[in-house]
Design a protein around this motif. Structure first.
Motif, PDB file in Angstrom:
ATOM      1  N   ARG A 150      12.979 -40.854  -8.682  1.00 49.28           N
ATOM      2  CA  ARG A 150      14.350 -41.779  -8.928  1.00 49.28           C
ATOM      3  C   ARG A 150      15.467 -40.109  -9.276  1.00 49.28           C
ATOM      4  NH1 ARG A 150      11.263 -46.112 -11.245  1.00 49.28           N
ATOM      5  NH2 ARG A 150      12.461 -45.761 -13.089  1.00 49.28           N
ATOM      6  N   ILE A 151      14.963 -39.343 -10.040  1.00 50.31           N
ATOM      7  CA  ILE A 151      16.322 -38.607 -10.267  1.00 50.31           C
ATOM      8  C   ILE A 151      16.815 -37.379  -9.429  1.00 50.31           C
ATOM      9  CG2 ILE A 151      16.337 -36.697 -11.867  1.00 50.31           C
ATOM     10  CD1 ILE A 151      15.463 -38.038 -14.293  1.00 50.31           C
ATOM     11  N   LEU A 152      15.358 -37.311  -8.506  1.00 58.13           N
ATOM     12  CA  LEU A 152      15.664 -36.603  -7.677  1.00 58.13           C
ATOM     13  C   LEU A 152      16.320 -37.145  -5.810  1.00 58.13           C
ATOM     14  CD1 LEU A 152      11.958 -34.431  -8.105  1.00 58.13           C
ATOM     15  CD2 LEU A 152      14.865 -33.485  -7.618  1.00 58.13           C
ATOM     16  N   GLN A 153      16.031 -38.503  -5.873  1.00 59.98           N
ATOM     17  CA  GLN A 153      16.433 -38.861  -4.679  1.00 59.98           C
ATOM     18  C   GLN A 153      18.112 -39.477  -5.252  1.00 59.98           C
ATOM     19  OE1 GLN A 153      13.914 -42.813  -4.396  1.00 59.98           O
ATOM     20  NE2 GLN A 153      12.184 -41.237  -3.141  1.00 59.98           N
ATOM     21  N   ALA A 154      18.382 -39.492  -6.782  1.00 57.67           N
ATOM     22  CA  ALA A 154      19.932 -39.522  -6.455  1.00 57.67           C
ATOM     23  C   ALA A 154      20.743 -38.314  -6.547  1.00 57.67           C
ATOM     24  CB  ALA A 154      19.791 -40.552  -7.803  1.00 57.67           C
ATOM     25  N   GLN A 155      20.022 -37.524  -6.883  1.00 54.28           N
ATOM     26  CA  GLN A 155      20.702 -36.011  -6.578  1.00 54.28           C
ATOM     27  C   GLN A 155      20.998 -36.320  -5.053  1.00 54.28           C
ATOM     28  OE1 GLN A 155      18.406 -33.011  -9.575  1.00 54.28           O
ATOM     29  NE2 GLN A 155      20.151 -34.089 -11.028  1.00 54.28           N
ATOM     30  N   ASP A 156      20.111 -35.929  -4.649  1.00 53.71           N
ATOM     31  CA  ASP A 156      19.691 -36.046  -2.718  1.00 53.71           C
ATOM     32  C   ASP A 156      20.929 -36.502  -2.383  1.00 53.71           C
ATOM     33  OD1 ASP A 156      18.940 -34.390  -0.750  1.00 53.71           O
ATOM     34  OD2 ASP A 156      17.895 -35.984   0.037  1.00 53.71           O
ATOM     35  N   ALA A 157      20.917 -38.226  -2.945  1.00 55.98           N
ATOM     36  CA  ALA A 157      22.012 -38.762  -1.827  1.00 55.98           C
ATOM     37  C   ALA A 157      23.334 -38.528  -2.677  1.00 55.98           C
ATOM     38  CB  ALA A 157      21.782 -40.504  -2.147  1.00 55.98           C
ATOM     39  N   LEU A 158      23.788 -38.219  -4.066  1.00 55.41           N
ATOM     40  CA  LEU A 158      25.448 -37.637  -4.088  1.00 55.41           C
ATOM     41  C   LEU A 158      25.142 -36.390  -3.530  1.00 55.41           C
ATOM     42  CD1 LEU A 158      27.023 -38.113  -6.383  1.00 55.41           C
ATOM     43  CD2 LEU A 158      25.925 -36.548  -7.798  1.00 55.41           C
ATOM     44  N   ALA A 159      24.182 -35.362  -3.233  1.00 60.34           N
ATOM     45  CA  ALA A 159      24.890 -34.165  -2.644  1.00 60.34           C
ATOM     46  C   ALA A 159      25.257 -34.738  -0.821  1.00 60.34           C
ATOM     47  CB  ALA A 159      23.516 -32.887  -2.626  1.00 60.34           C
ATOM     48  N   SER A 185      30.412 -32.209   6.358  1.00 61.12           N
ATOM     49  CA  SER A 185      30.365 -32.191   7.889  1.00 61.12           C
ATOM     50  C   SER A 185      30.244 -30.812   8.827  1.00 61.12           C
ATOM     51  CB  SER A 185      29.591 -33.185   8.700  1.00 61.12           C
ATOM     52  OG  SER A 185      29.133 -32.784   9.794  1.00 61.12           O
ATOM     53  N   PRO A 186      29.286 -30.041   8.830  1.00 59.41           N
ATOM     54  CA  PRO A 186      29.966 -29.392  10.502  1.00 59.41           C
ATOM     55  C   PRO A 186      30.733 -29.261  11.271  1.00 59.41           C
ATOM     56  CG  PRO A 186      27.229 -29.657  10.172  1.00 59.41           C
ATOM     57  CD  PRO A 186      28.028 -29.697   8.925  1.00 59.41           C
ATOM     58  N   ILE A 187      30.509 -31.114  11.886  1.00 59.68           N
ATOM     59  CA  ILE A 187      30.655 -31.760  12.875  1.00 59.68           C
ATOM     60  C   ILE A 187      32.318 -31.563  13.495  1.00 59.68           C
ATOM     61  CG2 ILE A 187      31.124 -33.520  14.007  1.00 59.68           C
ATOM     62  CD1 ILE A 187      28.364 -35.276  12.812  1.00 59.68           C
ATOM     63  N   GLU A 188      32.605 -30.702  14.158  1.00 54.32           N
ATOM     64  CA  GLU A 188      34.357 -31.015  14.673  1.00 54.32           C
ATOM     65  C   GLU A 188      34.510 -31.621  15.885  1.00 54.32           C
ATOM     66  OE1 GLU A 188      34.465 -26.012  13.466  1.00 54.32           O
ATOM     67  OE2 GLU A 188      34.689 -26.969  15.040  1.00 54.32           O
ATOM     68  N   GLY A 189      35.579 -31.584  16.043  1.00 48.01           N
ATOM     69  CA  GLY A 189      36.163 -32.470  17.515  1.00 48.01           C
ATOM     70  C   GLY A 189      36.797 -33.694  16.873  1.00 48.01           C
ATOM     71  N   THR A 190      37.350 -34.320  18.113  1.00 50.51           N
ATOM     72  CA  THR A 190      37.788 -35.249  17.699  1.00 50.51           C
ATOM     73  C   THR A 190      37.045 -36.917  18.460  1.00 50.51           C
ATOM     74  OG1 THR A 190      40.093 -34.586  18.703  1.00 50.51           O
ATOM     75  CG2 THR A 190      40.255 -36.339  18.750  1.00 50.51           C
ATOM     76  N   VAL A 191      38.192 -37.932  17.682  1.00 52.73           N
ATOM     77  CA  VAL A 191      37.317 -39.163  17.623  1.00 52.73           C
ATOM     78  C   VAL A 191      37.867 -40.429  17.818  1.00 52.73           C
ATOM     79  CG1 VAL A 191      35.866 -41.086  16.974  1.00 52.73           C
ATOM     80  CG2 VAL A 191      34.724 -39.130  15.888  1.00 52.73           C
ATOM     81  N   ARG A 192      38.073 -40.764  18.938  1.00 53.15           N
ATOM     82  CA  ARG A 192      39.012 -41.807  19.514  1.00 53.15           C
ATOM     83  C   ARG A 192      38.991 -43.250  19.413  1.00 53.15           C
ATOM     84  NH1 ARG A 192      41.108 -39.779  24.749  1.00 53.15           N
ATOM     85  NH2 ARG A 192      38.702 -39.583  24.778  1.00 53.15           N
ATOM     86  N   PHE A 193      38.895 -44.223  18.017  1.00 55.02           N
ATOM     87  CA  PHE A 193      38.496 -45.543  18.186  1.00 55.02           C
ATOM     88  C   PHE A 193      39.704 -46.254  18.040  1.00 55.02           C
ATOM     89  CE2 PHE A 193      37.052 -48.137  14.632  1.00 55.02           C
ATOM     90  CZ  PHE A 193      35.695 -49.004  15.478  1.00 55.02           C
TER      91      PHE A 193
END
Length: 301
Positions: free
Chosen positions: A72-81, A87-95
């Motif tokens: 549970r501790i490792l899962q919580a730390q992973d979720a927090l990270a 994110s390395p994602i770049e660009g433009t989003v028109r929503f």
């Protein structure tokens, strides 16, 4: 008592690999280093966590308990990270999104997207009278929540809600009299659905109030000036529903559908795909509100 994450990772790795050698390979450590970590962990706990023999390695009863907590501790730390990892994602989003869909969890979700994808420019268009379906088709928007009569738009269905005639409590309609309507200018879906329903039923009507603002339409209905059509979740205290008992026709269900535009290669950009994923997976986007009832229903005049 503080447990280093590295010790917890070593412990769970030894358990899953059923041995120190394989665990060391998975962790890219030496076997002696992993053995040392397990000894340190057992010293911290003050109890043995493994039964060791020459042929078998298994958890003790305390080890079973410790494993549940460690996972549970490792899962919580992973979720927090993951939550705070840029994110390395770049660009433009028109929503594009209708005004009524901005009232709940969407603003927080957009903020979450902006934080997690800081290299993406997010451009949001909100309104009652935007022709979002056309804007998506003509690539003016990358994705949009499109309101339509049930089943008319392709995409991911987020909500399906009933439309109602909304009026102030105490509103009285005289048989044969022209019905005062409050609506938004074209191409508002609710406006067109309302007018079509009244015309098909042969009920006279006239435009008494027009506004691009959903709040203005609610105010007009609450004041008793006119009757408006909303999805049921837009009813407010002081409003009541007019229906067939009051001589008004039934209204259809409305779909809120997440529709995507396609790029030149027929593919979605990573930025568009990520925002779409967040919206599609949001619990509030799929919550069924069709069963919610108004505070009071008017008696037939």
């Amino acid at each position: 008592m503080n447990f280093d994450t590295g010790l917890l990772q070593a412990f769970t790795a030894v358990h899953r690999a059923n041995g120190f050698t394989r665990a060391a390979e998975q962790l890219h450590l030496t076997q002696s280093a992993v053995s040392h970590q397990i000894r340190r962990l057992e010293e911290l706990v003050g109890r043995p966590l493994f039964h060791r023999t020459t042929r078998r390695l298994r958890l003790t009863a305390d080890g079973e308990d410790f494993l549940r907590h460690a996972e549970r501790i490792l899962q919580a730390q992973d979720a927090l990270a993951r939550h705070f990892r840029c994110s390395p994602i770049e660009g433009t989003v028109r929503f594009g999104v209708p005004e009524s869909f901005m009232s709940e969890g969407l603003p927080q979700l957009l903020q979450q997207f902006a934080r997690s994808c800081p290299n993406v420019r997010l451009e949001v268009s909100v309104g009652l009278t935007l022709d979002l379906a056309t804007m998506v088709r003509e690539r003016e928007l990358d994705l949009a929540v499109v309101v339509s009569v049930s089943g008319e738009v392709e995409g991911t269905l987020l909500r399906r809600l009933p439309m109602v005639w909304a009026a102030a409590e105490g509103f009285e309609r005289t048989d044969g009299a022209s019905l005062p309507l409050a609506y938004s200018p074209p191409p508002c879906v609710c406006r067109q659905v309302s007018i079509d329903a009244l015309n098909q039923a042969g009920i006279p009507w006239h435009g008494a109030f027009s506004s691009h603002s959903l709040q203005d339409l609610r105010t007009a209905a609450l004041s008793g000036l006119a009757v408006a059509t909303f999805t049921r979740d837009n009813l407010r205290p002081g409003m009541a529903v007019l229906d067939e008992r009051h001589g008004l026709p039934a209204l259809p269900m409305l779909d809120f559908t997440l529709a995507y535009g396609e790029g030149d290669a027929g593919e979605r950009s990573p930025a568009v795909a990520e925002l779409g994923r967040l919206i599609e997976q949001a619990e509030w986007a799929h919550r069924d509100k069709a069963a919610r009832r108004p505070r009071r229903t008017l008696r037939a005049a």
